[in-house]
Design a protein around this motif. Structure first.
Motif, short mmCIF file in Angstrom:
data_model
loop_
_atom_site.label_atom_id
_atom_site.label_comp_id
_atom_site.label_asym_id
_atom_site.label_seq_id
_atom_site.Cartn_x
_atom_site.Cartn_y
_atom_site.Cartn_z
N TRP A 1 -50.20 -87.21 77.75
CA TRP A 1 -51.04 -86.18 78.05
C TRP A 1 -50.20 -84.83 77.74
N THR B 1 -50.29 -80.30 81.42
CA THR B 1 -50.74 -80.58 82.71
C THR B 1 -50.13 -79.69 83.67
N ASP C 1 -45.57 -80.63 79.87
CA ASP C 1 -45.87 -80.97 78.47
C ASP C 1 -45.32 -82.54 78.40
N HIS D 1 -44.79 -91.53 82.57
CA HIS D 1 -44.78 -89.95 82.13
C HIS D 1 -43.64 -89.44 83.02
N THR E 1 -51.57 -91.54 89.29
CA THR E 1 -50.25 -90.60 89.67
C THR E 1 -49.81 -91.02 91.13
N LEU F 1 -54.74 -82.67 84.58
CA LEU F 1 -54.96 -82.80 83.32
C LEU F 1 -55.87 -81.48 82.70
N GLU F 2 -55.04 -80.67 82.06
CA GLU F 2 -55.83 -79.16 81.88
C GLU F 2 -56.65 -79.50 80.51
N GLY G 1 -54.15 -84.52 73.96
CA GLY G 1 -53.74 -84.97 75.10
C GLY G 1 -54.35 -86.30 75.50
N GLY G 2 -53.81 -87.36 76.05
CA GLY G 2 -54.20 -88.47 76.71
C GLY G 2 -55.06 -89.34 75.38
N ILE H 1 -60.07 -84.63 77.51
CA ILE H 1 -60.18 -83.68 78.19
C ILE H 1 -59.99 -82.23 77.15
N GLU I 1 -61.43 -80.32 82.11
CA GLU I 1 -60.14 -80.75 83.00
C GLU I 1 -60.41 -82.03 83.48
N TRP I 2 -59.23 -82.48 84.13
CA TRP I 2 -59.46 -83.93 84.73
C TRP I 2 -58.28 -83.85 85.91
#
Length: 421
Positions: free
Chosen positions: A184, A187, A195, A229, A270, A278-279, A284-285, A372, A376-377
């Motif tokens: 990701w 974030t 990052d 992460h 998490t 997660l922006e 990402g991801g 994303i 966002e998530w």
């Protein structure tokens, strides 16, 4: 007296022998019983793809395919939850093909698809042909490059069926690119940006933690690993910002030696008390792949399920994306079909595709399913999320009709169950 006893023993043994013979014949008749199966649907195209055996198999049972007087044994393998098989149904062939379960003469489950572990990597092979490797030890960049770009937890090489390397790691233009991987990027943790993708920022990374399980058999082999992460700026007890269990499985295709299947399933959560954001961002991801250095704008191409190409695909959504390019010897092509599962967040899934003039006009190939990209998530503490992908790695060509058939069979696999059900 002794002679009379001996005669009685002989007589009893004779009748016992007859009884056991009759019992054996009865058991043989029982062993030869068959259970006919029916398919949930007719495959839409002549491709090999995993199918679910609804019945399961008990000890001493075997799955058979029967066409006229010809019988063919079909390997079956369980993943702990379901029983799977492959069968090459040809929808163009109008003659009847039947499936049934038969007791007796059980299939010998030799390991056709195998798992091995070396000092630095996990390896998957099919009939001794290498398919892919997963790096669990740290791999540092070349001398003179900041060691902060060192990394574990990625797939490389991903090989074509004939041995071409399709992935690339540590390219000079992006030392943080690592084959097939999915960190990701943008974030927010407690209001601060972290990052995990751009290693040069020194904010975070993704590393291998441990092997959770391994498996192999006649149809597929794979492994499940735990990745983390890591937030470099956090306190020791909060450094692990995301815990990810990654399950990678390769499938063997009996009748298509120029193709094989990879399943890539990421389950993550998490442990942070206040969760993690997660922006929305274009990277990402999901699942990302940096392709080999051979492929440029003039010798590779891309097609999505929505008909987009290299010029128009970036930022759009798709169920599948087909990418191919010139082989090492320049005589043919090879590539990867990426399938996004219907249960994934933001499906059909947004993509990041590099512009055709990327990297000083070379047009290097980079692809990512990026859930994303447009939204966002937020990850809640200890709530597990799942992203599922399938890759069809091929040699030669693969048509858009076949791509659609592979996606359909992935999200809604054919099942077989007894006719009486």
């Amino acid at each position: 007296m002794l002679k009379r006893l001996n005669k009685e023993v002989i007589k009893n043994r004779f009748f016992l022998g007859i009884f056991l013979s009759l019992l054996s014949i009865a058991c043989m008749d029982k062993k030869n019983t068959e259970t006919k199966l029916s398919l949930s649907k007719t495959p839409m195209f002549s491709i090999e793809s995993p199918m679910i055996l609804h019945e399961g198999l008990k000890e001493g049972q075997t799955l058979y395919r029967k066409k006229g007087k010809i019988e063919k044994e079909i390997p079956v393998q369980s993943d702990g939850e379901l029983f799977w098989f492959m069968s090459d149904f040809d929808v163009r062939d109008k003659s009847l093909t039947e499936l049934y379960i038969k007791t007796g003469n059980p299939f010998l489950n030799q390991n056709i698809v195998t798992f091995t572990k070396s000092e630095q990597e996990l390896h998957l092979k099919s009939e001794k042909t290498p398919l892919l490797s997963y790096r669990y030890k740290m791999n540092y960049p070349p001398p003179g490059v900041d060691s902060i770009y060192g990394k574990s937890a990625y797939v490389h090489p991903l090989l074509s069926p004939y041995g071409d390397t399709l992935t690339r790691i540590q390219p000079p233009d992006h030392y943080h690119h690592y084959g097939l991987w999915g960190p990701w990027t943008k974030t927010k943790i407690a209001g601060k940006g972290v990052d995990f993708w751009n290693l040069g920022s020194g904010l975070g990374t993704v590393i291998f933690k441990e092997v959770l399980s391994t498996y192999q058999g006649p149809l597929f082999a794979g492994f499940k690993v735990r990745q983390e992460h890591i937030d470099f700026r956090a306190s020791p007890q909060n450094r692990s910002a995301i815990v990810e269990d990654l399950d990678i499985k390769t499938w063997h295709l009996n009748n298509q030696k120029n193709r094989y299947i990879v399943d890539y399933i990421s389950k993550f959560s998490t442990p942070l008390e206040d969760g993690l954001l997660l922006e929305q961002y274009r990277y990402g991801g999901g699942l990302a792949m940096r392709f080999n250095e051979r492929w440029k704008a003039d010798n590779s191409k891309l097609l999505t399920s929505e008909g987009k190409d290299r010029l128009t695909a970036d930022g759009t959504k798709a169920r599948w994306c087909l990418i191919s390019g010139e082989s090492t010897d320049g005589k043919t092509t090879n590539g990867v079909l990426f399938l996004s599962h219907i249960e994934n967040k933001s499906h059909p899934e947004p993509m990041r595709v590099w512009p055709i003039d990327a990297n000083e006009g070379r047009g290097d190939m980079f692809f990512e399913f990026c859930p994303i990209r447009h939204q966002e998530w937020f990850l809640e503490k200890n709530k597990w999320n799942t992203l599922k992908y399938r890759l069809i790695v091929f040699e030669g060509t693969l048509t858009s009709e076949e791509a659609e058939a592979y996606w359909q069979s992935y999200v809604n696999p054919v099942t077989a169950k007894s006719v009486s059900d």
